[in-house]
Design a protein around this motif. Structure first.
Motif, short mmCIF file in Angstrom:
data_model
loop_
_atom_site.label_atom_id
_atom_site.label_comp_id
_atom_site.label_asym_id
_atom_site.label_seq_id
_atom_site.Cartn_x
_atom_site.Cartn_y
_atom_site.Cartn_z
N VAL A 168 0.85 -1.19 0.00
CA VAL A 168 0.00 0.00 0.00
C VAL A 168 0.88 1.24 0.00
CG1 VAL A 168 -1.95 -1.09 1.18
CG2 VAL A 168 -0.15 -0.01 2.52
N SER A 169 0.34 2.34 -0.46
CA SER A 169 1.07 3.61 -0.43
C SER A 169 0.92 4.27 0.93
CB SER A 169 0.53 4.54 -1.52
OG SER A 169 0.65 3.96 -2.80
N SER A 170 1.80 5.20 1.19
CA SER A 170 1.71 5.97 2.43
C SER A 170 0.41 6.78 2.43
CB SER A 170 2.90 6.91 2.56
OG SER A 170 2.80 7.70 3.72
N GLY A 171 -0.41 6.54 3.43
CA GLY A 171 -1.70 7.22 3.50
C GLY A 171 -2.78 6.57 2.66
N GLY A 172 -2.44 5.48 1.94
CA GLY A 172 -3.42 4.79 1.12
C GLY A 172 -3.93 3.54 1.81
N GLY A 173 -4.24 2.54 0.99
CA GLY A 173 -4.68 1.28 1.57
C GLY A 173 -6.02 0.81 1.07
N ASP A 174 -6.65 1.57 0.14
CA ASP A 174 -7.92 1.11 -0.39
C ASP A 174 -7.69 0.03 -1.44
OD1 ASP A 174 -6.80 2.61 -2.37
OD2 ASP A 174 -8.46 4.01 -2.61
N VAL A 175 -8.77 -0.52 -1.98
CA VAL A 175 -8.67 -1.63 -2.91
C VAL A 175 -7.90 -1.24 -4.17
CG1 VAL A 175 -9.99 -3.23 -4.35
CG2 VAL A 175 -10.79 -2.67 -2.04
N VAL A 176 -8.17 -0.06 -4.69
CA VAL A 176 -7.49 0.39 -5.91
C VAL A 176 -5.99 0.51 -5.68
CG1 VAL A 176 -7.31 2.27 -7.58
CG2 VAL A 176 -9.55 1.57 -6.72
N LEU A 214 -4.45 -2.95 -5.61
CA LEU A 214 -4.41 -3.51 -6.96
C LEU A 214 -3.27 -2.90 -7.77
CD1 LEU A 214 -8.20 -3.69 -7.89
CD2 LEU A 214 -6.68 -5.58 -7.32
N ARG A 215 -3.02 -1.61 -7.62
CA ARG A 215 -1.91 -0.98 -8.34
C ARG A 215 -0.58 -1.56 -7.90
NH1 ARG A 215 -0.61 3.87 -7.64
NH2 ARG A 215 0.15 4.30 -9.75
N HIS A 216 -0.43 -1.83 -6.60
CA HIS A 216 0.80 -2.43 -6.11
C HIS A 216 0.93 -3.90 -6.53
CE1 HIS A 216 0.93 1.13 -3.48
NE2 HIS A 216 2.18 0.82 -3.25
N LEU A 217 -0.20 -4.53 -6.82
CA LEU A 217 -0.18 -5.94 -7.23
C LEU A 217 0.27 -6.13 -8.67
CD1 LEU A 217 -3.37 -7.69 -5.76
CD2 LEU A 217 -1.02 -8.52 -5.57
N ILE A 218 0.07 -5.14 -9.51
CA ILE A 218 0.22 -5.34 -10.95
C ILE A 218 1.61 -5.84 -11.32
CG2 ILE A 218 0.29 -4.15 -13.18
CD1 ILE A 218 -2.01 -2.40 -12.21
N LEU A 219 2.66 -5.17 -10.86
CA LEU A 219 4.03 -5.57 -11.25
C LEU A 219 4.42 -6.94 -10.73
CD1 LEU A 219 6.25 -2.35 -11.17
CD2 LEU A 219 5.72 -3.81 -13.12
N PRO A 220 4.31 -7.22 -9.42
CA PRO A 220 4.72 -8.55 -8.95
C PRO A 220 3.85 -9.68 -9.48
CG PRO A 220 3.73 -7.29 -7.16
CD PRO A 220 3.95 -6.34 -8.29
N VAL A 221 2.54 -9.44 -9.62
CA VAL A 221 1.67 -10.48 -10.16
C VAL A 221 1.97 -10.74 -11.63
CG1 VAL A 221 -0.71 -11.01 -10.79
CG2 VAL A 221 -0.18 -10.24 -8.49
N SER A 222 2.26 -9.68 -12.38
CA SER A 222 2.61 -9.86 -13.79
C SER A 222 3.83 -10.74 -13.94
CB SER A 222 2.84 -8.50 -14.45
OG SER A 222 1.67 -7.71 -14.42
N LEU A 223 4.84 -10.50 -13.11
CA LEU A 223 6.06 -11.30 -13.18
C LEU A 223 5.79 -12.75 -12.79
CD1 LEU A 223 9.12 -11.71 -13.40
CD2 LEU A 223 9.32 -10.90 -11.05
N LEU A 224 5.11 -12.95 -11.66
CA LEU A 224 4.85 -14.32 -11.20
C LEU A 224 3.93 -15.08 -12.15
CD1 LEU A 224 4.48 -14.04 -7.32
CD2 LEU A 224 6.28 -15.20 -8.61
N SER A 225 2.92 -14.41 -12.69
CA SER A 225 2.02 -15.09 -13.63
C SER A 225 2.77 -15.50 -14.89
CB SER A 225 0.84 -14.19 -13.98
OG SER A 225 1.27 -13.00 -14.60
N LEU A 226 3.78 -14.73 -15.27
CA LEU A 226 4.60 -15.09 -16.42
C LEU A 226 5.40 -16.35 -16.13
CD1 LEU A 226 5.40 -14.14 -19.28
CD2 LEU A 226 7.30 -12.89 -18.21
#
Length: 319
Positions: free
Chosen positions: A172-180, A183-195
């Motif tokens: 999560v970002s500093s001061g963030g933590g909502d679903v969006v 999801l933004r933090h998930l994109i890069l690591p999930v893209s790599l692992l799914s590959l």
């Protein structure tokens, strides 16, 4: 069937106990003293030695290894994995707190990887020796050959540093933590692992489909007017039966990749925790992580056996 699964369950328990003994022996045979990692820097000389001796008595590390093992194994059998040397918290709680982010990362990557691999493998098999087949096969081989950490660093450089489109670390970002934000933090690591999931599974699906499409029952379906789509459906069902076993056996390898990805992306999961525990010589956490992985592997193998029995009538009749 019940008898067969009962035998597998008993053997899994025996394997778990053997793994627990092996983990304890390996960790305690490793060089270095975990207590020395916790000594306050202001303590020197006799004060430092007194602190180490008192801390070793407190943790029970002054006892013979056999006594330590018996006490630890008694706790494991009752569900107590001990306490972290670093934080003093129960190991079970420390690992459970990190389990959610790891399951989110691994689960998302497995689902996306499978959604890529199955259609790509079918397309490559049904378009054998065509440019589409060559492109899919070449892409999967390249994805397998490139080291995961290299792809991770490349993704961070392109999408986080140059384009500034995605965050490069954390959940999560500093001061963030909502679903969006998650999801933004998930994109890069999930893209790599799914590959890393899609690449080998694409080749497996392609090979399995080619083998099944060449069998007599597929020719019979086509000869009776079933059409190519129906024939592909029959072949895919038999291919997916084998894919279940491969997927379950691949999970330990996939988890090892997830550990590296969590470290690169500072993802607050069990993988990052295990690296920190090794660096701090926090032996209870290291052993606890190993036991979690062992349970995961054993459960996955049992589920694979159960899935085979449910999905394949031939296996059900044999048992």
């Amino acid at each position: 069937m019940i008898r067969s699964l009962s035998v597998r369950l008993l053997s899994s328990i025996a394997i778990f106990l053997a793994i627990a003994i092996g983990l304890f022996a390996l960790v305690h045979a490793a060089p270095g003293d975990p207590v020395e990692m916790t000594v306050p820097p202001e303590l020197v000389g006799a004060d430092r030695e007194a602190y180490i001796a008192a801390r070793r008595r407190e943790l029970g590390l002054d006892q013979p290894v056999v006594v330590q093992f018996v006490r630890w194994m008694t706790g494991v059998l009752s569900g107590d994995l001990g306490y972290s040397y670093s934080s003093g918290q129960p190991v079970g709680q420390v690992l459970t707190d990190r389990l959610g982010p790891t399951l989110l990362l691994m689960g998302s990557a497995l689902v996306i990887g499978a959604l890529i691999a199955v259609p790509a493998g079918i397309l490559a098999a049904t378009r054998r020796n065509t440019p589409i087949d060559y492109a899919i096969s070449t892409g999967s081989v390249l994805a397998i050959c490139f080291p995961g950490f290299f792809l991770a660093m490349l993704g961070i450089y392109v999408f986080a540093v140059q384009l500034r489109a995605l965050p490069s670390a954390g959940m999560v970002s500093s001061g963030g933590g909502d679903v969006v934000d998650v999801l933004r933090h998930l994109i890069l690591p999930v893209s790599l692992l799914s590959l890393t999931v899609a690449a080998p599974f694409t080749r497996f699906v392609r090979g399995g489909m080619l083998e099944e499409l060449g069998k007599d029952y597929v020719r019979t379906v086509i000869a009776k007017g079933g059409g190519q789509i129906r024939a592909i459906g029959h072949a895919l069902r038999n291919t997916l039966l084998s894919l279940i076993t491969v997927l379950m056996l691949y999970i330990p390898v996939f988890l090892a990749g997830a550990v590296a990805v969590e470290q690169v992306f500072a993802w607050p999961g069990m993988g990052q925790l295990s690296i920190q525990a090794v660096q701090a010589r926090d032996y209870p956490v290291v052993i606890g992580f190993g036991l979690y992985v062992a349970v995961l592997v054993l459960v996955c193998n049992l589920l694979a056996d159960l899935a085979y029995v449910i999905l394949d009538p031939r296996v059900r009749r044999q048992r």
